[in-house]
Design a protein around this motif. Structure first.
Motif, PDB file in Angstrom:
ATOM      1  N   ALA A  45       9.992   4.826  -7.741  1.00  0.00           N
ATOM      2  CA  ALA A  45      10.860   5.512  -8.265  1.00  0.00           C
ATOM      3  C   ALA A  45      12.318   4.828  -8.384  1.00  0.00           C
ATOM      4  O   ALA A  45      12.294   4.149  -7.627  1.00  0.00           O
ATOM      5  CB  ALA A  45      11.141   6.966  -7.957  1.00  0.00           C
ATOM      6  N   PRO A  46      12.941   4.614  -9.619  1.00  0.00           N
ATOM      7  CA  PRO A  46      14.307   3.894  -9.565  1.00  0.00           C
ATOM      8  C   PRO A  46      15.040   4.447  -8.472  1.00  0.00           C
ATOM      9  O   PRO A  46      15.046   5.620  -8.239  1.00  0.00           O
ATOM     10  CB  PRO A  46      14.729   4.283 -11.079  1.00  0.00           C
ATOM     11  CG  PRO A  46      13.999   5.666 -11.322  1.00  0.00           C
ATOM     12  CD  PRO A  46      12.744   5.564 -10.731  1.00  0.00           C
ATOM     13  N   ALA A 648       4.198   6.453  -0.362  1.00  0.00           N
ATOM     14  CA  ALA A 648       3.483   7.280   0.694  1.00  0.00           C
ATOM     15  C   ALA A 648       1.879   6.942   0.243  1.00  0.00           C
ATOM     16  O   ALA A 648       1.662   7.023  -0.671  1.00  0.00           O
ATOM     17  CB  ALA A 648       3.851   8.770   0.480  1.00  0.00           C
ATOM     18  N   GLU A 649       1.243   6.592   1.527  1.00  0.00           N
ATOM     19  CA  GLU A 649      -0.048   6.237   1.544  1.00  0.00           C
ATOM     20  C   GLU A 649      -0.497   5.400   0.908  1.00  0.00           C
ATOM     21  O   GLU A 649      -1.728   4.952   0.893  1.00  0.00           O
ATOM     22  CB  GLU A 649      -0.786   7.733   1.066  1.00  0.00           C
ATOM     23  CG  GLU A 649      -0.121   8.959   1.656  1.00  0.00           C
ATOM     24  CD  GLU A 649      -0.715   8.958   3.413  1.00  0.00           C
ATOM     25  OE1 GLU A 649      -1.578   8.284   3.863  1.00  0.00           O
ATOM     26  OE2 GLU A 649       0.098   9.834   4.150  1.00  0.00           O
ATOM     27  N   PRO A 735      13.384  -3.085   8.858  1.00  0.00           N
ATOM     28  CA  PRO A 735      13.729  -1.823   8.244  1.00  0.00           C
ATOM     29  C   PRO A 735      12.884  -1.518   6.749  1.00  0.00           C
ATOM     30  O   PRO A 735      12.532  -2.540   6.038  1.00  0.00           O
ATOM     31  CB  PRO A 735      15.017  -1.698   7.965  1.00  0.00           C
ATOM     32  CG  PRO A 735      15.782  -2.887   8.815  1.00  0.00           C
ATOM     33  CD  PRO A 735      14.652  -3.741   8.705  1.00  0.00           C
ATOM     34  N   PHE A 736      12.305  -0.072   6.677  1.00  0.00           N
ATOM     35  CA  PHE A 736      11.672  -0.046   5.392  1.00  0.00           C
ATOM     36  C   PHE A 736      11.876   1.385   4.966  1.00  0.00           C
ATOM     37  O   PHE A 736      12.253   2.147   5.686  1.00  0.00           O
ATOM     38  CB  PHE A 736      10.103  -0.454   5.275  1.00  0.00           C
ATOM     39  CG  PHE A 736       9.439   0.444   6.066  1.00  0.00           C
ATOM     40  CD1 PHE A 736       8.823   1.807   5.588  1.00  0.00           C
ATOM     41  CD2 PHE A 736       9.129   0.179   7.591  1.00  0.00           C
ATOM     42  CE1 PHE A 736       7.857   2.436   6.667  1.00  0.00           C
ATOM     43  CE2 PHE A 736       8.354   0.999   8.522  1.00  0.00           C
ATOM     44  CZ  PHE A 736       7.771   2.139   8.052  1.00  0.00           C
ATOM     45  N   GLU A 737      11.417   1.923   3.801  1.00  0.00           N
ATOM     46  CA  GLU A 737      11.865   3.187   3.338  1.00  0.00           C
ATOM     47  C   GLU A 737      10.324   3.612   2.883  1.00  0.00           C
ATOM     48  O   GLU A 737       9.682   2.833   2.052  1.00  0.00           O
ATOM     49  CB  GLU A 737      12.749   3.110   2.210  1.00  0.00           C
ATOM     50  CG  GLU A 737      14.075   2.724   2.566  1.00  0.00           C
ATOM     51  CD  GLU A 737      15.334   3.588   2.510  1.00  0.00           C
ATOM     52  OE1 GLU A 737      14.998   4.638   2.066  1.00  0.00           O
ATOM     53  OE2 GLU A 737      16.420   3.413   2.919  1.00  0.00           O
ATOM     54  N   VAL A 738      10.078   4.853   2.912  1.00  0.00           N
ATOM     55  CA  VAL A 738       8.969   5.543   2.376  1.00  0.00           C
ATOM     56  C   VAL A 738       9.545   6.579   1.310  1.00  0.00           C
ATOM     57  O   VAL A 738      10.648   7.289   1.538  1.00  0.00           O
ATOM     58  CB  VAL A 738       8.219   6.367   3.400  1.00  0.00           C
ATOM     59  CG1 VAL A 738       7.037   7.056   2.552  1.00  0.00           C
ATOM     60  CG2 VAL A 738       7.501   5.452   4.495  1.00  0.00           C
ATOM     61  N   ILE A 739       8.905   6.466   0.059  1.00  0.00           N
ATOM     62  CA  ILE A 739       9.509   7.281  -1.160  1.00  0.00           C
ATOM     63  C   ILE A 739       8.351   7.907  -1.680  1.00  0.00           C
ATOM     64  O   ILE A 739       7.166   7.686  -1.081  1.00  0.00           O
ATOM     65  CB  ILE A 739      10.141   6.353  -2.296  1.00  0.00           C
ATOM     66  CG1 ILE A 739       9.077   5.239  -2.846  1.00  0.00           C
ATOM     67  CG2 ILE A 739      11.269   5.395  -1.664  1.00  0.00           C
ATOM     68  CD1 ILE A 739       9.426   4.444  -3.992  1.00  0.00           C
ATOM     69  N   ARG A 740       8.460   9.084  -2.360  1.00  0.00           N
ATOM     70  CA  ARG A 740       7.644   9.906  -2.892  1.00  0.00           C
ATOM     71  C   ARG A 740       7.320   9.794  -4.497  1.00  0.00           C
ATOM     72  O   ARG A 740       8.433   9.287  -4.951  1.00  0.00           O
ATOM     73  CB  ARG A 740       7.755  11.562  -2.628  1.00  0.00           C
ATOM     74  CG  ARG A 740       7.798  11.712  -1.082  1.00  0.00           C
ATOM     75  CD  ARG A 740       6.295  11.625  -0.567  1.00  0.00           C
ATOM     76  NE  ARG A 740       6.275  12.315   0.691  1.00  0.00           N
ATOM     77  CZ  ARG A 740       5.173  12.050   1.407  1.00  0.00           C
ATOM     78  NH1 ARG A 740       4.101  11.631   0.813  1.00  0.00           N
ATOM     79  NH2 ARG A 740       5.193  12.285   2.816  1.00  0.00           N
TER      80      ARG A 740
END
Length: 740
Positions: A45-46, A648-649, A735-740
C-alpha cells in the motif's frame, strides 16, 4: 571530504548494472527524466500522509542571574509568565539546560545521544566575525590567536561556533557555519577562508562545515608558533589582509561615512538572516571600530574646535559650524540604529573585541587612525553585550560573562493563528525571582515567512542548523540506511541510501519541476565532520506526479570513513516549499586491519516497485562516478530498503553481509523486538544459505524472513551469526514495518 579514497576492489559489478532491474533506472542526479508510472501496482500500500494545522512553536530561552551574578537554578514553569504583544501565553513546554550538570569540563566530549537531546534554541551560538576593512592587517592577524584559544579551550561541548569575515569589497562571508567541530572552526580562524596552495582542501561544501580535509591539521598547533607551516600561513593571510585594507583606504569623510553605511547595512542583513538560527547568538566582533565622531559627534569639551564652534554659534555664523562633527550625522545614526534593531530582534548580542592594541609597533603598513572604542562600545551596549578592550585576555573576560548563560530555561508556547507574513512580535517575560535577580530573554520573534522569500544565507543557515543539531524533522518522510563495506585496511566505503516518500515531497508543491536538496555528513565521536556529500536533484513530474506520490525517491550516495564510531546526519529539503526532513543514524566502522569478525545490518531486498532511483555524482570530476556497486547476491545487483515495509505473512528476502568468519557451517538466529523493547515470538528466519563471493574475508548469506504472527506496526529484526569454530557471535539489527 576526506582526501583519502580506499581501493574498492571488493564489489563484483558496476553500479550501472542496476539499469537492468525492473525498477526505474538510476539517474545521474542533476536532471531526472519524467517520472513514469510503475509497470505493476505491487502488493504494498502507498504511504499515507495527513494534512495538519499549521502550529508555530515559539521558543524563548531565558537566563536568570542572582544578585551576586551567579546563574539561578531551581526555577519551574510556574515561576514564569510569557506575553506575546501583551497577551498572556500558555507555556506548553518547559526545559532546563544546565551546562555544568551536562558536562562539567569543557574538554569532556558529549555522546551522540546527549547532543541530539539538546534543543537548538537552548544551545549557545557563537559567530566569530572578523572585520577586515576597519582593522589593521597585523591586528587581525594577532586577534586570531585569542579567538582560536577561546574556541579550543573555553567553549562547552554543547556550544556551536561559526567563523565569518566582513570587508567592504566582499561584504559578509561565511567561512565555517555553526558547528560542534572545533577543528574546522580553528582552521577557519587560522586562514580566515584563505587556502594555501599546498594544503589539502575538501571539495566545495555548500553548507560550510568543512574547509579542510579532516586530519590535515591539528588542534594542538601552538598558538604562538610563527615558524614553519604556521608562519607560512600567517604570511599568506597577512598579505591578503593588506590587499583588502589598501583597497578600502580613503581620507574623505563622506567616503568614510559611505563605508560605515555599507558595513552597517551588510551587518543588518546578516542579523536578519541569523534570525532563522534558533537560540541566542553571540556575535564576537573582532575590530578596531570606526571614528565615532562621524556618527555621534564630538564628545570632548573645552578644545579649540569646540571654542570656535561656540563663537560662531553665538555670532550667528552657523555656516562655519560643521554640524556633523559637532552633533553627529543623523542619516548615519539612523542606519546604525536600524542595524542594531535587527540584531536585537534576531536575539543577537554583539560582544565587541577592540583589537587596536594588537598592532605591531612601528609597522609601516598600519596607518595611524582614531580610536574606534566608542563605536564598538555603542554597538555592544545597544545589543546587551560588552566591549573587551584587551583582546589578548578577552577569552577569560568573556568566560566570566558567559557564565551567566550556564543555565538556560527554555519556555515554549504555541500559536495557531500566526500569519506567514514575517511580522515582528514583541515578547515580555515575567518571573517570580529572589530580590536582586535579573532576567535576560529575547525581545521578540518574527512570524514565519514563505520559504521562497528567504535569502540564500538564511536557507543555508537553516540547513546547517538541521545538520549540526541532527534533531529529527518530519515535514518530509525520510528513511536512512548506511552500511560500512571494507575498502582497505584503513578505510571503509559506506553506502548511504536515503528514501524520500513521494507524497510529502509533493505536498504544497506547484509546477512541473520538483527540486530536492540533499545534504549528508558523518561526524565522529568528537563531533568533527569527517566526510560529506550533497546534491540537488531535479525531477520532471509533469507526467508522473501520481507515480511519484505512490512511491518516492531513493538516493544512493556514499561516505569514505576510517575505523571508528560515527553519526550519519542527513537533511532533505524541497527547494521550493522548504519542507524538510532530518534523520541521523549511528554506525560503527570496524577496524579491518585487525581481521576481526563483523556483521553488517540485515539488508532487505526492496519489495516495492515504483521508486525513482538517483545515484550520486562526482562533482570533482564533473561527471557520474564510476564506482563498484556493493549490494549484490551471486553477482546480481539488488536495491536495499532503507525502511523495509513487509506485507503481513508474506516472505521477504534479505541479505547478511559479514567479514572474517571461519569456514564451515554458521549458526544463524533471529529475534523480533517490539517498539517497547520487548522480544516477541513472531517472525521467522529460514532458508539461510552461504554464497560464494570470490573475495577473501567477505561472506554473503541469503535468507528468507516471514513476519508470521506480527500485527501491523514497527519492529526491529535482530540477527545473530555464531561462528562454531570460535564460538564468537556477531549481532546486528534493522528496523522494519509490517503493513496490512
Amino acid at each position: 571530504m576526506s582526501s583519502v579514497r580506499g581501493n574498492r576492489q571488493f564489489f563484483p559489478l558496476p553500479l550501472i548494472a542496476l539499469i537492468a532491474l525492473s525498477l526505474p533506472a538510476i539517474a545521474a542526479g542533476a536532471e531526472v527524466p519524467a517520472v513514469q508510472a510503475p509497470a505493476a501496482a505491487g502488493s504494498t500500500a502507498p504511504r499515507r500522509f495527513a494534512e495538519t494545522a499549521h502550529v508555530v512553536a515559539v521558543e524563548v530561552p531565558v537566563n536568570v542571574v542572582s544578585r551576586e551574578g551567579e546563574p539561578l537554578r531551581g526555577l519551574t514553569a510556574a515561576d514564569f509568565a510569557v506575553y506575546d504583544e501583551g497577551a498572556a501565553q500558555r507555556i506548553s513546554q518547559f526545559e532546563v539546560l544546565d551546562l555544568d550538570a551536562l558536562a562539567p569540563a569543557a574538554a569532556q566530549p558529549l555522546r551522540h545521544g546527549q547532543v541530539e537531546q539538546l534543543d537548538s534554541a537552548a544551545r549557545r551560538h557563537f559567530l566569530l566575525l572578523f572585520d577586515l576593512s576597519f582593522s589593521s592587517p597585523t591586528a587581525v592577524l594577532k586577534a586570531r590567536l585569542a579567538a582560536r584559544d577561546f574556541v579550543l579551550r573555553s567553549l562547552r561541548p554543547s556550544d556551536l561556533a561559526a567563523v565569518a569575515t566582513f570587508s567592504l569589497d566582499t561584504g559578509f562571508r561565511l567561512v565555517v557555519t555553526f558547528t560542534p567541530d572545533r577543528s574546522q572552526v580553528a582552521r577557519g580562524i587560522d586562514t580566515l577562508g584563505l587556502h594555501l596552495p599546498d594544503e589539502s582542501v575538501v571539495k566545495y561544501d555548500p553548507l560550510h562545515f568543512l574547509i579542510a580535509a579532516p586530519g590535515s591539521f591539528s588542534e594542538s598547533v601552538g598558538l604562538g608558533d610563527l615558524t614553519g607551516r604556521q608562519g607560512k600561513m600567517d604570511a599568506a593571510v597577512l598579505e591578503n589582509l593588506i590587499l583588502i585594507r589598501r583597497a578600502a583606504e580613503r581620507d574623505d569623510q563622506d567616503y568614510t561615512r559611505s563605508r560605515i553605511t555599507s558595513m552597517t547595512r551588510s551587518l543588518g542583513s546578516l542579523a536578519h538572516s541569523l534570525n532563522g538560527v534558533e537560540g541566542r547568538k553571540n556575535v564576537v566582533l573582532f575590530s578596531e571600530g570606526f571614528d565615532s565622531k562621524l556618527m555621534l559627534g564630538r564628545e570632548e569639551l573645552g578644545g579649540d574646535e569646540e571654542a570656535q564652534d561656540a563663537f560662531n554659534i553665538a555670532h550667528g555664523q552657523l555656516w562655519f559650524v560643521n554640524s556633523d562633527n559637532r552633533y553627529g550625522n543623523t542619516k548615519l545614526q539612523g542606519v546604525v540604529h536600524r542595524m542594531l534593531e535587527e540584531f536585537r530582534r534576531a536575539d543577537c548580542v554583539i560582544q565587541a573585541v577592540d583589537i587596536g592594541g594588537l598592532k605591531a609597533g612601528g609597522d609601516a603598513r598600519d596607518q595611524p587612525r582614531g580610536s574606534g572604542q566608542e563605536a564598538l562600545f555603542y554597538m555592544a551596549n545597544e545589543t546587551g553585550g560588552e566591549l573587551f578592550k584587551d583582546a589578548n585576555d578577552f577569552g577569560s573576560q568573556l568566560d566570566r560573562l558567559l557564565s551567566h548563560t550556564t543555565v538556560t530555561y527554555l519556555l515554549t508556547f504555541e500559536r495557531a493563528d500566526l500569519k506567514a507574513d514575517g511580522a515582528y512580535h514583541h515578547l515580555r517575560v515575567k518571573a517570580k525571582l529572589p530580590l536582586g535577580a535579573r532576567l535576560s530573554y529575547r525581545s521578540g520573534y518574527y512570524a514565519p515567512r514563505p520559504f521562497r522569500d528567504l535569502d540564500p544565507l538564511e536557507k543555508s543557515l537553516l540547513a546547517a542548523e538541521g545538520i549540526a543539531t541532527a534533531a529529527p524533522r518530519n515535514d518530509l518522510e525520510v528513511s536512512l540506511l548506511a552500511a560500512p563495506f571494507r575498502a582497505s585496511e584503513q578505510q571503509a566505503y559506506v553506502p548511504v541510501i536515503v528514501e524520500m516518500a513521494g507524497g510529502p515531497l509533493l505536498q504544497g508543491h506547484r509546477g512541473d519541476k520538483l527540486n530536492i536538496e540533499l545534504y549528508a555528513y558523518a561526524s565522529d565521536a568528537r563531533g568533527e565532520m569527517r566526510d560529506f556529500f550533497s546534491q540537488r536533484v531535479g525531477l520532471d513530474v509533469k507526467r508522473g506526479r501520481k507515480a511519484l506520490a505512490a512511491a518516492g525517491v531513493k538516493y544512493y550516495g556514499h561516505l569514505d570513513l576510517p575505523p571508528g564510531d560515527y553519526r550519519v546526519r542527513v537533511l532533505v529539503r524541497n527547494a521550493e516549499t522548504g519542507r524538510t526532513g532530518v534523520r541521523s543514524l549511528p554506525i560503527k566502522v570496524p577496524s579491518y586491519r585487525q581481521a576481526d569478525p563483523s556483521l553488517l545490518p540485515p539488508l532487505f531486498v526492496e519489495p516495492r516497485p515504483g521508486w525513482v532511483l538517483v545515484r550520486e555524482r562526482d562533482k570533482d570530476a564533473g561527471q557520474q562516478q564510476s564506482v563498484i556497486y556493493p549490494f549484490t547476491i551471486r553477482g546480481e545487483p539488488y536495491v536495499p530498503a532503507a525502511r523495509p515495509e513487509l506485507a503481513a505473512e508474506q516472505p521477504a528476502r534479505l541479505c547478511l553481509v559479514a567479514y572474517n568468519l571461519s569456514a564451515g557451517d554458521l549458526a544463524v538466529s533471529s529475534k523480533v523486538i517490539a517498539a517497547d523493547g520487548s522480544a516477541l515470538r513472531g517472525g521467522a528466519l529460514s532458508g539461510v544459505e552461504r554464497t560464494q563471493t570470490g573475495i577473501s574475508g567477505l561472506d554473503t548469506l541469503v535468507a528468507t524472513f516471514k513476519p508470521t504472527g506480527l500485527a501491523a506496526g514497527s519492529y526491529v529484526l535482530q540477527v545473530a551469526v555464531t561462528d562454531p569454530a570460535t564460538g564468537r557471535k556477531q549481532v546486528n539489527s534493522m528496523p522494519f514495518e509490517v503493513i496490512r
